[in-house]
Design a protein around this motif. Sequence first.
Motif, PDB file in Angstrom:
ATOM      1  N   ASN A  89       8.362  -1.275   4.175  1.00 62.85           N
ATOM      2  CA  ASN A  89       9.247  -0.918   5.299  1.00 62.85           C
ATOM      3  C   ASN A  89      10.085   0.320   4.980  1.00 62.85           C
ATOM      4  OD1 ASN A  89       8.291  -3.024   6.800  1.00 62.85           O
ATOM      5  ND2 ASN A  89       9.961  -4.430   6.293  1.00 62.85           N
ATOM      6  N   THR A  90      10.574   0.379   3.750  1.00 61.66           N
ATOM      7  CA  THR A  90      11.396   1.535   3.344  1.00 61.66           C
ATOM      8  C   THR A  90      10.553   2.814   3.375  1.00 61.66           C
ATOM      9  OG1 THR A  90      12.667   0.088   1.908  1.00 61.66           O
ATOM     10  CG2 THR A  90      12.896   2.449   1.504  1.00 61.66           C
ATOM     11  N   LEU A  91       9.344   2.750   2.827  1.00 64.52           N
ATOM     12  CA  LEU A  91       8.490   3.944   2.790  1.00 64.52           C
ATOM     13  C   LEU A  91       8.080   4.364   4.201  1.00 64.52           C
ATOM     14  CD1 LEU A  91       6.184   3.312  -0.316  1.00 64.52           C
ATOM     15  CD2 LEU A  91       8.402   4.432  -0.204  1.00 64.52           C
ATOM     16  N   GLU A  92       7.844   3.359   5.034  1.00 66.86           N
ATOM     17  CA  GLU A  92       7.476   3.653   6.434  1.00 66.86           C
ATOM     18  C   GLU A  92       8.605   4.438   7.106  1.00 66.86           C
ATOM     19  OE1 GLU A  92       4.785   2.043   8.796  1.00 66.86           O
ATOM     20  OE2 GLU A  92       5.577   3.813   9.821  1.00 66.86           O
ATOM     21  N   ARG A 138      -1.911  -4.589  -0.882  1.00 65.27           N
ATOM     22  CA  ARG A 138      -1.900  -5.298   0.418  1.00 65.27           C
ATOM     23  C   ARG A 138      -0.761  -4.799   1.280  1.00 65.27           C
ATOM     24  NH1 ARG A 138      -2.819 -11.489   1.351  1.00 65.27           N
ATOM     25  NH2 ARG A 138      -1.303 -10.863   2.898  1.00 65.27           N
ATOM     26  N   ALA A 139       0.437  -4.739   0.661  1.00 63.36           N
ATOM     27  CA  ALA A 139       1.635  -4.375   1.427  1.00 63.36           C
ATOM     28  C   ALA A 139       1.583  -2.921   1.906  1.00 63.36           C
ATOM     29  CB  ALA A 139       2.881  -4.608   0.573  1.00 63.36           C
ATOM     30  N   LEU A 140       0.973  -2.044   1.084  1.00 64.18           N
ATOM     31  CA  LEU A 140       1.016  -0.606   1.406  1.00 64.18           C
ATOM     32  C   LEU A 140      -0.240  -0.114   2.135  1.00 64.18           C
ATOM     33  CD1 LEU A 140       2.696   0.817  -1.834  1.00 64.18           C
ATOM     34  CD2 LEU A 140       3.780   0.062   0.284  1.00 64.18           C
ATOM     35  N   MET A 141      -1.164  -1.023   2.413  1.00 63.57           N
ATOM     36  CA  MET A 141      -2.440  -0.621   3.018  1.00 63.57           C
ATOM     37  C   MET A 141      -2.241   0.105   4.351  1.00 63.57           C
ATOM     38  SD  MET A 141      -5.553  -0.360   2.402  1.00 63.57           S
ATOM     39  CE  MET A 141      -5.620  -1.292   0.876  1.00 63.57           C
TER      40      MET A 141
END
Length: 250
Positions: A89-92, A138-141
């Motif tokens: 979420n932060t990177l997004e 998985r989270a960053l896919m």
Amino acid sequence: MTTEIKNYQAPENLLKEQIILVTGAGDGIGAAVAKDFARHGATVILLGRTVRKLEQIYDEIEQAGYPQAAIYPMNLEGACEKDYVELANTLEKEFGRLDGLLHNAGFLGSLTPLEQYDTELWSRVMQTNLNAPFIMNRALMGLLKKSNSASVVFTSSSVGRKGRAYWGAYAISKAACENLMEIMADELEANTHIRVNSIDPGATRTGMRARAYPGEDPAKNPEPGSITKAYLYLMGSDSKGITGQRFNAQ
Ligand SMILES: NC(=O)c1ccc[n+]([C@@H]2O[C@H](COP(=O)([O-])OP(=O)(O)OC[C@H]3O[C@@H](n4cnc5c(N)ncnc54)[C@H](OP(=O)(O)O)[C@@H]3O)[C@@H](O)[C@H]2O)c1
């Protein structure tokens, strides 16, 4: 191919405008590679567990005039799924996509015969070296899929390619990462622009190497800053289309 990439000459702007996350970026190979990514134009997200070390690398990048880095403190051994969702979420919010992901953080555990290997230590090594990259992928896919051409790189080791006595959980976690890399590459090849490969840095003068070989003269091995060429190759556009392969940095 290995000979080619260890002598790879990266163009100055190879990673211009690329957003790249490096785990274990505060020390050793991760720190050297993160700085070289920044030198070639990348915005590097420095993920690691010791904030003081991450700040040092952040400052060095800033002082050199490279694109401003970001720091993301995270202990991969203790992190749970919601921490990875929070990372995504932060990177997004900050970047909107991810062009590169280098799984570099590693935990040696102990060099012990399997018969005596401490089961709790076994779990800690597996959590850091194998489960963390799996959950992070998985989270960053979703963010990797938003890149025009993303690169995921796993860090292996000679003992992950051929098992050797006493290397226990560390070697087994690295072997499992090679398989994880191959499955991911195979699954993603047809429908995405994401390539997935692994790299064995080879014997390198770092804290981990000194812990594994306390009697060895450290000067025998190259410094982390001198083995970064293969990492640049795998992160940059010259490796587009190459996926599911095992590389050596030396
Ligand atoms: N050096 C070699 O000869 C060699 C050979 C083959 C493979 N490798 C692999 O290359 C990679 C880098 O190794 P290195 O030699 O540079 O090791 P290193 O100097 O010990 O650095 C490892 C980095 O990973 C970080 N890290 C460890 N556990 C972590 C955790 N739970 N959460 C977040 N970060 C964590 C460390 O953080 P702290 O600074 O906070 O401890 C450190 O910054 C590893 O995957 C290793 O297995 C190294």
